[in-house]
Design a protein around this motif. Structure first.
Motif, short mmCIF file in Angstrom:
data_model
loop_
_atom_site.label_atom_id
_atom_site.label_comp_id
_atom_site.label_asym_id
_atom_site.label_seq_id
_atom_site.Cartn_x
_atom_site.Cartn_y
_atom_site.Cartn_z
N TYR B 574 0.85 -1.19 0.14
CA TYR B 574 0.06 -0.10 -0.03
C TYR B 574 0.82 1.32 -0.15
O TYR B 574 1.95 1.49 0.74
CB TYR B 574 -1.01 0.06 1.19
CG TYR B 574 -1.69 -1.08 1.20
CD1 TYR B 574 -2.57 -1.48 0.35
CD2 TYR B 574 -1.99 -1.79 2.57
CE1 TYR B 574 -3.53 -2.55 0.03
CE2 TYR B 574 -2.83 -3.16 2.45
CZ TYR B 574 -3.63 -3.22 1.18
OH TYR B 574 -4.59 -4.41 1.14
N PRO B 576 0.17 5.84 0.11
CA PRO B 576 -1.06 6.85 0.53
C PRO B 576 -1.50 7.08 -0.81
O PRO B 576 -1.04 7.31 -2.18
CB PRO B 576 -0.16 7.94 0.89
CG PRO B 576 1.13 7.71 1.71
CD PRO B 576 1.57 6.28 0.48
N PRO B 633 -4.18 7.90 4.47
CA PRO B 633 -2.79 7.38 4.92
C PRO B 633 -3.06 5.80 4.62
O PRO B 633 -4.07 5.19 4.51
CB PRO B 633 -2.71 7.75 6.46
CG PRO B 633 -4.35 8.17 6.55
CD PRO B 633 -4.65 8.70 5.43
N VAL B 634 -1.65 5.19 4.86
CA VAL B 634 -1.59 3.73 4.56
C VAL B 634 -2.43 2.94 5.72
O VAL B 634 -2.87 1.87 5.41
CB VAL B 634 -0.14 3.18 4.44
CG1 VAL B 634 0.05 1.95 4.66
CG2 VAL B 634 0.54 3.84 3.23
N GLU B 635 -2.27 3.58 7.08
CA GLU B 635 -2.91 2.82 7.97
C GLU B 635 -4.51 2.70 7.60
O GLU B 635 -5.08 1.49 7.92
CB GLU B 635 -2.87 3.64 9.22
CG GLU B 635 -1.36 3.82 9.80
CD GLU B 635 -0.60 4.62 9.12
OE1 GLU B 635 -1.12 5.82 9.16
OE2 GLU B 635 0.23 4.89 8.33
N GLU B 636 -5.08 3.67 7.15
CA GLU B 636 -6.38 3.58 7.11
C GLU B 636 -6.72 2.50 5.76
O GLU B 636 -7.82 1.85 5.96
CB GLU B 636 -6.96 5.16 6.46
CG GLU B 636 -8.71 5.23 6.60
CD GLU B 636 -9.05 6.28 5.70
OE1 GLU B 636 -8.50 7.44 5.98
OE2 GLU B 636 -10.24 6.28 5.21
N GLN B 638 -4.95 -0.18 5.26
CA GLN B 638 -4.79 -1.36 5.82
C GLN B 638 -5.85 -1.93 6.47
O GLN B 638 -6.56 -2.79 6.42
CB GLN B 638 -3.52 -1.26 6.66
CG GLN B 638 -2.24 -1.63 5.92
CD GLN B 638 -1.01 -1.25 6.49
OE1 GLN B 638 -0.98 -0.71 7.48
NE2 GLN B 638 0.07 -1.80 6.04
N GLN B 639 -6.60 -0.89 7.29
CA GLN B 639 -7.68 -1.25 8.30
C GLN B 639 -8.76 -1.55 7.42
O GLN B 639 -9.52 -2.50 7.67
CB GLN B 639 -7.93 0.04 9.18
CG GLN B 639 -7.30 0.30 10.25
CD GLN B 639 -7.26 1.32 11.24
OE1 GLN B 639 -8.41 2.09 10.84
NE2 GLN B 639 -6.57 1.63 12.12
N THR B 640 -9.14 -0.77 6.34
CA THR B 640 -10.38 -0.98 5.54
C THR B 640 -10.45 -2.27 4.89
O THR B 640 -11.14 -2.94 4.72
CB THR B 640 -10.47 0.26 4.50
OG1 THR B 640 -10.30 1.38 5.16
CG2 THR B 640 -11.71 0.16 3.72
#
Lengths: 324, 645
Positions: B574, B576, B633-636, B638-640
């Motif tokens: 992933y 951004p 952001p990458v974290e979002e 990943q979460q999704t």
């Protein structure tokens, strides 16, 4: 899941039935297939010719559709069947392009022939001098002027049988269309424009005519009668009318063309062509009627007339003028 | 102007509508306030530039308009059921058929299709959004406020009543005084802006934003149909814009383009209207062809048969559609050579259309046909549309058309093509893409009930109308005498219309039921689909694709699934994602357009000028705006993505 979609069965039942109904053209209710003159006959033949091809297409596609749907529907026993990846088939694709091309050609040739033919008087009576009648659509009534006979009628027109009628179409107000389905197709009546429509009756009788192009509130009531009569009866009527009908005055005519429904059938000697030609652009403007406000025309009165007076009027007139 | 002229008065039906409108507005305001949803409405919907949300708003508006147009249709059928009926008077009937036609074509079919394009096209080509997201929002809001302006006419000022074709001189000041016809002109003009912008937007989106590897001939058929439709929009809509502007000048500013006086030429209106109007019906039908291609291929579990021929036949149809407009008025007396030309060019459209029908049939051939609701609509389309097609060929024969013209044969024909084409398609598409829009699957049982009622109702309603045409019943009459012999078939026709209405009610029940109890789509690929929209989770995340997909052929997702089975899948990496920011300006600007339009309708120039100034200020502010969007952001991401099974 239905084994065979029942709607398919229904469609298959309803369709031929309705087509059968259509083809039984002898029924008088199917006015498009009940020609009383050569123009409508040309159009009926063309319609039936196309119906044949169209039925053929429908039968072929419906059968293919039913067979394929039935054979390849998902069933419990074919769940592990993986369909092949077909890209296409050039031969098949050429075939189903070529056949429609042939059908289009088969339809185009008679269409073009008929379209050119209808621009002239019917060939059945070539050599017979057409009778000229100016048909003027006003909101919402029909005015017919016989320039040579010097007669004007409102909401009915008398024509001799087996003589081509050269209708000169124009309008004062909205764009209308003169349509007498049993004698032939329609053409528009436009203010400031003059057009020609040839029709002819080869039967004696009274046929319904109407404005078929929407012009507002009174549109549904803008109908007229066409009385096709033997030649001698027609000329008798002409003579009588010239002698006995009241002379059309400018004032009276301007009242007739005001926006509003008029159901009465009127007869005059003299025509409005003496002082105005609506087919010429700009000439009629001082007479151009306008609507003041929407919803002002009382149609209830018209409806009552429709049912009672109107019938009587017509009968009376028939008695007076051509003694049916 | 007096108040009783401003508001429409004197009809119990209208007072009922007034009450319903007031109650609905109070209800909406109450719910939004009670649940503290105003901010949510503004942030999530009114200012959104997300193509999926815009698509959803398009479809909600279209369903509402389908309701309005459908009620109009039922009122008309009620009036025509028996002869000499006095349920509606002539004026009211004329207003209703005018608004029915205009709404169904321009405010139902078009936005439904644009909604589907918005939802599906970027997902099918592996894009993050459309090319111009801000313009996309402007498209929607101009459509919305154009439609709103048109719709308020029946309670404020009076509806247009000159038919959806608005032929001159009937639609001119002399024969149609009052604001009604102005509503038609301004409502269509404002929403037309949106259509034109959408056309440009989708052309650029499809040409410039496809995922790597997706050549033109690897595009899904719906995307192809969108591209061709958009090109048609860009060619056709300016004609309407100009024609509407000229008639507006005639009516409000006293010019003489189409008037009888001052050497105007009413026939020019008919020509301009249909130069737009005929491509317009293909704008409504080509995306339908695209939908059917997707659905048939998916539920037959087979690649679309004759893909190349399908593309070229659509191109041929779109070119021919520009060359046939005179067939709408063969009876205007253009002469035999002109009529002959337009007869043949019209018939020629049957050839590429026939090719498409056979290609769909052979996509089914040797397939494994799964009868889902979406598939039922698509299958029903084939035979019913063939009837509409062959009657179209019959109408194209000029000499015969002199008889068919202005009759119920014509009415039956175009309903047969537009309902079995466009309406069946949007219903199929609604079932098909619903999971991608909302993450839930529309109930299949209710879907099938809707289908049977609506489809059978359609045939019961319109097949008799062909026969009525042969019996000489003209269109647009508000009543007929008892001795005309049209009564029985009109009764049958009305029964069919009621069945269609029941079908629509079941559709609404289905939407509500699915909202509360619908089955969730956790896979993102509920139909075992073939195209890229099924490769992402349902509902589609706002950034669409976590990683831009790489396309290796037609039916890209189908190929990917095959590869995965062979264990070739890689772990995604992933990065951004750059996304556009929301903006309230398209909404505000469209409000000003509405104000300007409303002012012009009543010829209150000060109001119109206020609206115009507002529009110009919005445009100036936009020109000085510097907003480069934001990054997800990458974290979002990943979460999704982790939420998906």
């Amino acid at each position: 899941m239905p084994a065979k979609p029942s709607w398919l069965k229904l469609v298959m039942k309803v369709l031929p039935l309705s087509v059968l109904l259509l083809l039984s053209g002898c029924s008088e209710r199917f006015v498009l297939l009940n020609p009383k003159g050569p123009v409508a006959a040309v159009q009926k033949d063309l319609i039936l010719w196309s119906v044949g091809f169209m039925l053929l297409i429908i039968v072929v596609i419906f059968s293919l559709f039913a067979i394929i749907l039935w054979k390849y529907r998902e069933r419990p026993d074919n769940m592990d069947y993986e369909p092949p990846e077909q890209h296409g088939n050039t031969v098949l694709e050429i075939v189903w392009t070529a056949i429609p091309v042939l059908i289009v050609i088969a339809l185009a040739i008679p269409t073009i022939k008929a379209t050119f033919e209808l621009e002239k008087p019917p060939k059945e009576s070539r050599g017979v001098e057409p009778i000229v009648i100016h048909a003027t659509a006003a909101d919402w009534k029909w005015i017919f002027s016989y320039p040579e006979e010097n007669i004007e009628t409102v909401n009915y027109v008398n024509i001799p049988k087996d003589v081509p009628v050269e209708f000169k179409l124009t309008a004062v107000g909205g764009m209308s269309a003169l349509w007498i389905p049993e004698l032939g197709g329609q053409k528009y009546n436009m203010a400031g424009m003059g057009m020609t429509l040839y029709l002819e009756a080869d039967h004696v009788g009274t046929f319904k005519g109407r404005n078929s192009n929407f012009t507002g509130e009174g549109f549904a009531h803008q109908t007229f009668d066409v009385n096709a009569m033997e030649k001698e009866d027609f000329y008798k009527w002409v003579k009588e009318t010239q002698a006995s009908a009241p002379l059309l005055t400018k004032k009276q005519f301007n009242e007739i063309i005001q926006v509003g429904v008029l159901k009465d059938q009127l007869t005059f000697s003299g025509t409005h062509l003496a002082w105005v030609d609506f087919a010429k652009q700009g000439e009629h403007l001082e007479n151009m009627p306008a609507k003041e406000k929407h919803g002002t025309i009382k149609l209830e009165e018209v409806e009552q007339k429709d049912d009672s007076d109107h019938q009587d009027n017509r009968e009376q007139e028939n008695h007076q003028h051509h003694g049916h | 102007m007096k108040w009783d002229e401003f508001f429409v008065t004197g009809e119990p039906l209208i007072y009922m509508a007034d009450a319903a409108i007031v109650l609905t507005i109070i209800g909406i305001v109450f719910v939004l306030t009670y649940f503290k949803k105003w901010k949510w409405l503004w942030k999530e919907w009114l200012t959104t530039v997300d193509h999926k949300k815009i698509g959803i708003m398009y479809i909600i508006s279209a369903v509402l308009m389908l309701f309005r147009g459908g009620v109009d249709a039922l009122l008309m059928r009620a009036q025509l059921t028996v002869p000499n009926n006095t349920f509606l008077d002539s004026q009211h009937y004329n207003e209703i058929f005018t608004t029915h036609g205009t709404i169904m074509i321009l405010f139902m079919a078009m936005p439904f299709i644009f909604g589907l394009m918005n939802i599906a096209v970027p997902l099918q080509i592996g894009a993050r959004d459309v090319a111009f997201p801000y313009l996309n929002a402007l498209s929607f809001w101009t459509f919305f406020f154009g439609a709103l302006l048109f719709n308020i006419s029946f309670v404020i000022g009076g509806s247009p009543d000159a038919g959806w074709t608005a032929y001159m001189p009937l639609a001119g000041n002399e024969l149609s005084p009052g604001p009604g016809q102005n509503y038609y002109l301004l409502g269509l003009q404002i929403s037309g802006i949106g259509s034109l912008i959408s056309g440009i937007n989708f052309i650029v989106t499809i040409l410039k934003m496809r995922a790597p590897g997706m050549t033109l001939m690897r595009m899904p058929m719906f995307t192809w149909s969108t591209l061709i439709t958009s090109i048609l929009v860009v060619f056709a809509f300016p004609v309407l814009t100009v024609a509407l502007a000229l008639m507006t000048l005639d009516r409000i500013f006293g010019t003489h383009f189409f008037t009888l006086s001052g050497e105007g030429m009413p026939m020019h209106w008919a020509n301009l209207f249909w130069i737009w109007g005929h491509p317009e019906v293909y704008i409504a039908i080509l995306p339908a062809f695209g939908v059917f291609s997707e659905v048939v291929s998916t539920f037959a579990r087979k690649r679309l048969f004759g893909y190349t021929a399908m593309v070229w036949s659509m191109v041929a149809i779109s070119v021919l559609s520009m060359l046939v407009w005179v067939h709408h008025f063969f009876t205007m007396g253009s002469g035999a050579p002109v009529n002959a030309f337009f007869s043949v060019s019209t018939m020629a459209i049957a050839i590429p259309t026939g090719v498409k029908i056979f290609n769909w049939l052979f996509t089914l051939y040797k397939g494994r046909i799964k009868l889902t609701s979406a598939m039922l609509w698509s299958l029903a389309f084939i035979p019913t549309f063939v009837i509409g097609g062959v009657t179209g060929v019959m109408l194209s024969m000029a000499a015969a058309d002199y008889q068919y013209h202005n009759t119920y044969f014509l009415v039956a024909h175009f309903h047969n093509t537009l309902i079995c084409g466009t309406v069946f398609a949007v219903f199929a598409a609604l079932h098909y893409w619903y999971p991608k829009m909302f993450g839930v699957i529309l109930n299949e049982k209710l879907g099938k009930i809707t289908f049977w009622f609506f489809m059978l109702g359609f045939n019961v309603c319109f097949l008799p109308q062909y026969v009525l045409g042969f019996m000489g019943m003209p269109r647009r009459i508000y009543t007929y005498p008892a001795d005309a012999g049209w009564t029985e078939l009109n009764v049958i026709s009305t029964i069919g219309a009621v069945m269609m209405g029941i079908g629509f009610i079941f559709l609404c029940i289905n939407i509500v039921y699915t909202y509360f109890k619908g089955e969730r789509d956790l896979t993102g690929d509920p139909w075992d689909g073939r195209t890229l929209e099924w490769s992402i989770s349902s509902p589609a995340p706002h950034y669409n694709f976590a990683v831009t997909p790489e396309v290796k052929g037609l039916d890209a997702w189908w190929l990917m699934k095959k590869e995965r089975k062979e264990g070739k899948a890689e772990e995604p990496e992933y990065k951004p994602i750059h996304m556009p920011s929301n903006s309230g300006r398209p909404f505000i600007m469209s409000v000003f357009l509405f104000i300007a339009g409303f002012g012009l309708v009543f010829e209150w120039m000060s109001v119109a000028i206020i609206g115009l100034i507002g529009i110009i200020i919005c445009m100036i502010l936009r020109s000085f705006e510097y907003d480069d969007g934001y990054h997800v952001p990458v974290e979002e991401i990943q979460q999704t993505e982790a939420r998906r099974e």
